[in-house]
Design an enzyme around this catalytic site. Structure first.
Site, PDB file in Angstrom:
ATOM      1  N   ASN A 225       0.835  -1.203   0.000  1.00 22.15           N
ATOM      2  CA  ASN A 225       0.000   0.000   0.000  1.00 22.15           C
ATOM      3  C   ASN A 225       0.867   1.249   0.000  1.00 22.15           C
ATOM      4  O   ASN A 225       2.099   1.160  -0.031  1.00 22.15           O
ATOM      5  CB  ASN A 225      -0.974  -0.017   1.180  1.00 22.15           C
ATOM      6  CG  ASN A 225      -0.237  -0.067   2.506  1.00 22.15           C
ATOM      7  OD1 ASN A 225       0.499   0.849   2.851  1.00 22.15           O
ATOM      8  ND2 ASN A 225      -0.422  -1.159   3.241  1.00 22.15           N
ATOM      9  N   ASP A 294      -4.522  -5.977   5.246  1.00 18.29           N
ATOM     10  CA  ASP A 294      -5.572  -6.735   5.924  1.00 18.29           C
ATOM     11  C   ASP A 294      -5.586  -8.196   5.488  1.00 18.29           C
ATOM     12  O   ASP A 294      -5.931  -9.075   6.254  1.00 18.29           O
ATOM     13  CB  ASP A 294      -6.941  -6.094   5.636  1.00 18.29           C
ATOM     14  CG  ASP A 294      -7.074  -4.746   6.349  1.00 18.29           C
ATOM     15  OD1 ASP A 294      -6.689  -4.679   7.526  1.00 18.29           O
ATOM     16  OD2 ASP A 294      -7.534  -3.769   5.716  1.00 18.29           O
ATOM     17  N   LYS A 304       7.691 -17.840 -10.205  1.00 18.91           N
ATOM     18  CA  LYS A 304       6.951 -16.754 -10.856  1.00 18.91           C
ATOM     19  C   LYS A 304       5.762 -17.341 -11.631  1.00 18.91           C
ATOM     20  O   LYS A 304       5.924 -18.307 -12.392  1.00 18.91           O
ATOM     21  CB  LYS A 304       7.888 -16.006 -11.807  1.00 18.91           C
ATOM     22  CG  LYS A 304       7.235 -14.818 -12.454  1.00 18.91           C
ATOM     23  CD  LYS A 304       8.161 -14.102 -13.417  1.00 18.91           C
ATOM     24  CE  LYS A 304       7.404 -12.995 -14.115  1.00 18.91           C
ATOM     25  NZ  LYS A 304       8.122 -12.470 -15.265  1.00 18.91           N
ATOM     26  N   PRO A 322      -3.155 -11.448  10.781  1.00 20.22           N
ATOM     27  CA  PRO A 322      -3.405 -11.210  12.215  1.00 20.22           C
ATOM     28  C   PRO A 322      -3.448  -9.714  12.496  1.00 20.22           C
ATOM     29  O   PRO A 322      -2.763  -8.933  11.834  1.00 20.22           O
ATOM     30  CB  PRO A 322      -2.185 -11.851  12.904  1.00 20.22           C
ATOM     31  CG  PRO A 322      -1.134 -11.943  11.856  1.00 20.22           C
ATOM     32  CD  PRO A 322      -1.839 -12.047  10.531  1.00 20.22           C
ATOM     33  N   ASP A 323      -4.258  -9.316  13.453  1.00 17.97           N
ATOM     34  CA  ASP A 323      -4.335  -7.904  13.847  1.00 17.97           C
ATOM     35  C   ASP A 323      -3.308  -7.677  14.962  1.00 17.97           C
ATOM     36  O   ASP A 323      -3.506  -8.102  16.104  1.00 17.97           O
ATOM     37  CB  ASP A 323      -5.759  -7.564  14.313  1.00 17.97           C
ATOM     38  CG  ASP A 323      -5.936  -6.064  14.496  1.00 17.97           C
ATOM     39  OD1 ASP A 323      -4.994  -5.411  15.033  1.00 17.97           O
ATOM     40  OD2 ASP A 323      -6.989  -5.539  14.101  1.00 17.97           O
ATOM     41  N   ILE A 324      -2.224  -7.019  14.616  1.00 18.82           N
ATOM     42  CA  ILE A 324      -1.104  -6.865  15.551  1.00 18.82           C
ATOM     43  C   ILE A 324      -1.514  -6.021  16.753  1.00 18.82           C
ATOM     44  O   ILE A 324      -1.302  -6.394  17.914  1.00 18.82           O
ATOM     45  CB  ILE A 324       0.103  -6.211  14.833  1.00 18.82           C
ATOM     46  CG1 ILE A 324       0.494  -7.044  13.609  1.00 18.82           C
ATOM     47  CG2 ILE A 324       1.286  -6.068  15.783  1.00 18.82           C
ATOM     48  CD1 ILE A 324       1.483  -6.360  12.676  1.00 18.82           C
ATOM     49  N   PHE A 344      -3.477   3.804  15.426  1.00 17.85           N
ATOM     50  CA  PHE A 344      -3.726   4.819  14.407  1.00 17.85           C
ATOM     51  C   PHE A 344      -4.911   4.359  13.568  1.00 17.85           C
ATOM     52  O   PHE A 344      -5.172   3.162  13.449  1.00 17.85           O
ATOM     53  CB  PHE A 344      -2.491   4.998  13.501  1.00 17.85           C
ATOM     54  CG  PHE A 344      -1.618   6.147  13.932  1.00 17.85           C
ATOM     55  CD1 PHE A 344      -0.922   6.089  15.130  1.00 17.85           C
ATOM     56  CD2 PHE A 344      -1.509   7.302  13.149  1.00 17.85           C
ATOM     57  CE1 PHE A 344      -0.127   7.152  15.548  1.00 17.85           C
ATOM     58  CE2 PHE A 344      -0.727   8.366  13.554  1.00 17.85           C
ATOM     59  CZ  PHE A 344      -0.033   8.295  14.753  1.00 17.85           C
ATOM     60  N   LYS A 358     -13.054   2.736  16.073  1.00 25.24           N
ATOM     61  CA  LYS A 358     -11.848   1.902  16.010  1.00 25.24           C
ATOM     62  C   LYS A 358     -11.161   1.812  17.374  1.00 25.24           C
ATOM     63  O   LYS A 358     -10.598   0.787  17.739  1.00 25.24           O
ATOM     64  CB  LYS A 358     -10.895   2.464  14.952  1.00 25.24           C
ATOM     65  CG  LYS A 358      -9.968   1.422  14.372  1.00 25.24           C
ATOM     66  CD  LYS A 358      -9.303   1.867  13.077  1.00 25.24           C
ATOM     67  CE  LYS A 358     -10.135   1.498  11.865  1.00 25.24           C
ATOM     68  NZ  LYS A 358      -9.503   1.876  10.608  1.00 25.24           N
ATOM     69  N   LYS A 362     -10.454  -1.805  18.844  1.00 32.08           N
ATOM     70  CA  LYS A 362      -9.081  -2.271  19.124  1.00 32.08           C
ATOM     71  C   LYS A 362      -8.793  -2.327  20.623  1.00 32.08           C
ATOM     72  O   LYS A 362      -7.743  -2.804  21.026  1.00 32.08           O
ATOM     73  CB  LYS A 362      -8.069  -1.338  18.453  1.00 32.08           C
ATOM     74  CG  LYS A 362      -8.241  -1.195  16.945  1.00 32.08           C
ATOM     75  CD  LYS A 362      -7.518  -2.285  16.186  1.00 32.08           C
ATOM     76  CE  LYS A 362      -7.766  -2.094  14.693  1.00 32.08           C
ATOM     77  NZ  LYS A 362      -6.950  -2.948  13.859  1.00 32.08           N
TER      78      LYS A 362
HETATM   79  N1  CTP Z   1      -3.333  -2.760  12.647  1.00 33.12           N
HETATM   80  C1  CTP Z   1      -2.534  -3.802  13.053  1.00 33.12           C
HETATM   81  N2  CTP Z   1      -2.615  -4.992  12.412  1.00 33.12           N
HETATM   82  C2  CTP Z   1      -3.494  -5.190  11.408  1.00 33.12           C
HETATM   83  C3  CTP Z   1      -4.293  -4.106  10.971  1.00 33.12           C
HETATM   84  C4  CTP Z   1      -4.199  -2.890  11.618  1.00 33.12           C
HETATM   85  O1  CTP Z   1      -1.725  -3.635  13.973  1.00 33.12           O
HETATM   86  N3  CTP Z   1      -3.564  -6.370  10.808  1.00 33.12           N
HETATM   87  C5  CTP Z   1      -3.240  -1.474  13.382  1.00 33.12           C
HETATM   88  C6  CTP Z   1      -2.682  -0.321  12.584  1.00 33.12           C
HETATM   89  O2  CTP Z   1      -1.270  -0.228  12.734  1.00 33.12           O
HETATM   90  C7  CTP Z   1      -3.412   0.856  13.214  1.00 33.12           C
HETATM   91  C8  CTP Z   1      -4.761   0.282  13.606  1.00 33.12           C
HETATM   92  O3  CTP Z   1      -4.557  -1.120  13.708  1.00 33.12           O
HETATM   93  O4  CTP Z   1      -2.775   1.278  14.400  1.00 33.12           O
HETATM   94  C9  CTP Z   1      -5.872   0.563  12.627  1.00 33.12           C
HETATM   95  O5  CTP Z   1      -5.456   0.229  11.329  1.00 33.12           O
HETATM   96  P1  CTP Z   1      -6.398   0.537  10.074  1.00 33.12           P
HETATM   97  O6  CTP Z   1      -5.728   0.018   8.857  1.00 33.12           O
HETATM   98  O7  CTP Z   1      -6.813   1.989  10.097  1.00 33.12           O
HETATM   99  O8  CTP Z   1      -7.707  -0.251  10.419  1.00 33.12           O
HETATM  100  P2  CTP Z   1      -8.088  -1.759  10.288  1.00 33.12           P
HETATM  101  O9  CTP Z   1      -7.947  -2.397  11.624  1.00 33.12           O
HETATM  102  O10 CTP Z   1      -7.353  -2.422   9.176  1.00 33.12           O
HETATM  103  O11 CTP Z   1      -9.624  -1.615   9.952  1.00 33.12           O
HETATM  104  P3  CTP Z   1     -10.349  -1.166   8.579  1.00 33.12           P
HETATM  105  O12 CTP Z   1      -9.475  -1.639   7.440  1.00 33.12           O
HETATM  106  O13 CTP Z   1     -11.638  -1.838   8.640  1.00 33.12           O
HETATM  107  O14 CTP Z   1     -10.476   0.330   8.621  1.00 33.12           O
END
Ligand code: CTP
Length: 416
Positions: A225, A294, A304, A322-324, A344, A358, A362
């Site tokens: 991204n 995500d 390749k 995973p959501d860190i 953030f 959020k 979170k």
């Molecule tokens: N984050 C994380 N791990 C993930 C996704 C997000 O640690 N897999 C953290 C980001 O570093 C940020 C916060 O979660 O501090 C929110 O990230 P954001 O991309 O804005 O939101 P998402 O949780 O991905 O939700 P959405 O895409 O539905 O807005």
């Protein structure tokens, strides 16, 4: 290398610095340092020893500082041109700091013994200890640097309240290779700027994630991204300036590491997860700025993926990463108050509502909202700080200044 993360602007405005040069080939770097200090808003008064004048002329430093240089003609410390005849008193009373760069081994020995047989050593001795800090940037041959006498002098100078900026390593003017080079001018500039920042986070361990992640499709392609990592790097720098030990887990970005920050490079979200969770065991503050992907391809091809000529497109299946932040915020350390978590939110609309939602999702005490498309890659940003108690807007400013405001805004965890 000096930090290129959001080059500070006017960070030394209002500061008056006495820049002292003692004898050494690194005097040529002091010219660049003088220029950098002035560009950053400081007024700079150069004082040179007789030995320094063998390496660079006072005229060069005068042109760069826009002030008459005090040099060997003031060697005795008496100057009939000053109304009280005492430049060592006048110079040391008006300074916000005295910076000796380069500081030779001989000059350090002199400082240690409180000798005062030239203007520069005299004004260092005459400075009010509690008001005018003495900062030194040593520069010498590697054997001189490693010599027990120099190391002993350094320890004692630190005990006497002197700040020593350390040395660089590499090729030396004498042809040898090792420790003892003077730090580069922009590294010293960063150190001087950091020196003046309040040490609010002394004793804290700050963990920061920054940048995008890269999710491989095959060995030559992947999904990523537009995150530049600049906000996270600015936060890492600001936390270090504030006295914290800082670990920065960085996705693939081309930014240099802020001075004094321990950087761990990762690529995928899973790598970032593993590195972050491991370091969160010891952190006291976690700030998640990374734009973590995500989803990732369910399986990355080991070779390749080729076109087969039929026009058929590859069918990619995805799995969620995973959501860190959520995982760290759920940990015992965070739940027991030993680890303060900051999230953030990169949004494209409805910043307030999305950030508030959020924060709850979170489960973090502080969520920082920003408009992603308006800030990705930029050197400035505007932030919305959302807590359980309300919302604070930080107006558009450089990312480094916003980072400093952000770390000044939250409570410091007291547990360990
Ligand atoms: N984050 C994380 N791990 C993930 C996704 C997000 O640690 N897999 C953290 C980001 O570093 C940020 C916060 O979660 O501090 C929110 O990230 P954001 O991309 O804005 O939101 P998402 O949780 O991905 O939700 P959405 O895409 O539905 O807005």
């Amino acid at each position: 290398m000096a930090s290129d993360t959001l080059l500070p602007m006017n960070d030394l405005a209002g500061k008056h610095i006495v820049l002292g040069l003692s004898g050494g080939i690194a005097c040529y770097k002091a010219a660049e340092l003088c220029r950098a200090l002035v560009k950053e808003g400081a007024s700079v008064q150069v004082v040179m020893t007789e030995a320094a004048e063998q390496f660079i002329t006072p005229v060069t430093l005068q042109a760069l500082s826009n002030r008459t240089v005090y040099g060997s003609h003031n060697a005795s410390g008496f100057d009939a041109r000053e109304s009280n005849g005492m430049p060592h008193i006048n110079l040391s009373r008006e300074a916000d700091a005295i910076l000796i760069a380069p500081a030779s081994a001989d000059f350090m020995a002199k400082l240690l013994h409180g000798r005062a047989d030239d203007l520069l050593s005299l004004l260092c001795l005459a400075r009010p200890l509690d008001k005018v800090p003495l900062l030194i940037a040593p520069a010498m041959n590697r054997e001189m640097w490693a010599h027990p006498a120099t190391q002993r002098n350094m320890t004692q100078l630190q005990a006497d309240g002197t700040t020593i900026f350390g040395v660089g390593s590499g090729d030396q003017a004498c042809g040898e290779t090792g420790d003892g080079r003077m730090l580069e001018p922009l590294e010293l500039l960063d150190d001087v700027i950091a020196f003046f920042q309040p040490k609010r986070l002394a004793g804290q361990h700050v963990l920061v994630t920054a940048g995008p992640t890269f999710e491989a499709i095959d060995p030559v392609r992947g999904i990523t991204n537009l995150s530049s990592g600049k906000m996270g790097f600015a936060i890492a720098r600001a936390a270090r300036e504030a006295g914290a030990q800082v670990t920065l887990v960085a996705g693939p970005v081309h930014l240099s590491t802020p001075r004094g920050v321990a950087r761990i490079n990762v690529s995928s979200a899973q790598d970032m997860f593993a590195a972050t969770v491991a370091h969160a065991q010891h952190a006291t503050i976690f700030i998640a700025t990374a734009a973590v992907a995500d989803w990732r391809p369910a399986s990355a091809s080991s070779h390749k993926i080729k076109k087969d000529g039929s026009g058929a497109t590859p069918q990619l299946a995805f799995v969620e990463n995973p959501d860190i932040l959520a995982a760290v915020a759920k940990s015992d350390r965070a739940q027991s108050g030993k680890l303060f978590c900051v999230g953030f939110a990169a949004e494209s609309q409805n910043l307030l509502e999305n950030s508030q939602a959020k924060r709850l999702k979170k489960n973090v005490p502080l969520l920082v909202g920003n408009i992603g498309p308006a800030t990705f890659g930029q050197d400035d940003n505007a932030l919305l700080l959302v807590t359980a108690h309300g919302v604070t807007e930080l107006a558009r400013d450089s990312k480094l200044r916003l980072a400093r405001k952000l770390i000044a805004s939250f409570p410091i965890p007291t547990g360990t």
